[in-house]
Design a protein around this motif. Structure first.
Motif, PDB file in Angstrom:
ATOM      1  N   SER A   8      -2.904   2.821  -3.301  1.00 31.07           N
ATOM      2  CA  SER A   8      -3.272   1.594  -3.987  1.00 31.07           C
ATOM      3  C   SER A   8      -2.871   0.395  -3.137  1.00 31.07           C
ATOM      4  CB  SER A   8      -2.552   1.517  -5.336  1.00 31.07           C
ATOM      5  OG  SER A   8      -2.773   0.269  -5.953  1.00 31.07           O
ATOM      6  N   ARG A  10      -2.268  -2.458  -4.694  1.00 31.96           N
ATOM      7  CA  ARG A  10      -1.645  -3.342  -5.680  1.00 31.96           C
ATOM      8  C   ARG A  10      -0.204  -3.632  -5.270  1.00 31.96           C
ATOM      9  NH1 ARG A  10      -5.792  -5.363  -6.828  1.00 31.96           N
ATOM     10  NH2 ARG A  10      -4.334  -6.859  -7.664  1.00 31.96           N
ATOM     11  N   TYR A  13       2.715  -1.849  -7.122  1.00 32.36           N
ATOM     12  CA  TYR A  13       2.793  -0.441  -6.712  1.00 32.36           C
ATOM     13  C   TYR A  13       3.472  -0.325  -5.346  1.00 32.36           C
ATOM     14  CZ  TYR A  13       1.200   4.028  -4.808  1.00 32.36           C
ATOM     15  OH  TYR A  13       1.159   5.262  -4.211  1.00 32.36           O
TER      16      TYR A  13
END
Length: 164
Positions: A8, A10, A13
């Protein structure tokens, strides 16, 4: 942007994975060199930096779960690294400080921590390290701010309520 090998992109994360992997990698070294985990040394450092601190304050500053913080404190007290004194006004409340042995362990922990942080940041030139810390500190201040908390509180309404 080059591939990070993470599933990911993000930020939350990535920050969590980086922190978890760095702590896991460093923990074995802390245990080998000091006989205490990185989280135990973190709690010791918090108390040493804040003599007379209460359990609630240590818990809030540590970022650890309440029960884990309690177990760590009991271990450090039992090992003679922390001293627990009654508040005098409330039998349920106590204050913590470091013993001489706790101060010595904290200093050894600082040397281990400094060396491991240098290793972690070894991929960054010094000027990039400075910018990285500045940006992370800025992000941390924002996440802890009342403005951010208010933005989170109104987020669903702001997203679903059409503006007139």
């Amino acid at each position: 942007m080059p591939s990070t090998g993470f599933s990911s992109k993000r930020l939350t994360y990535l920050l969590e994975i980086i922190a978890d992997e760095a702590i896991a990698g460093n923990d074995a070294i802390f245990l080998r060199e000091l006989g205490y985990s990185i989280r135990e040394v973190r709690v010791l450092r918090i108390v040493d930096d804040n003599p007379g601190v209460t359990f609630v304050d240590v818990w809030a500053k540590s970022g650890l779960e309440r029960s884990l913080t309690s177990r760590i404190l009991q271990k450090l007290i039992g090992d003679g690294l922390l001293v627990r004194t009654s508040s005098g006004t409330d039998a349920r409340k106590y204050h913590l400080s470091t013993s001489e042995a706790g101060k010595a362990l904290r200093e050894r922990g600082r040397a281990v921590s400094d060396a491991l942080e240098g290793l972690l940041l070894g991929t960054f030139p010094p000027e990039d390290r400075q910018r990285l810390f500045e940006q992370i500190e800025r992000l941390g201040q924002w996440v802890r701010s009342d403005d951010y908390k208010r933005a989170l509180e109104v987020y669903p309404a702001a997203k679903t309520d059409p503006k007139p």
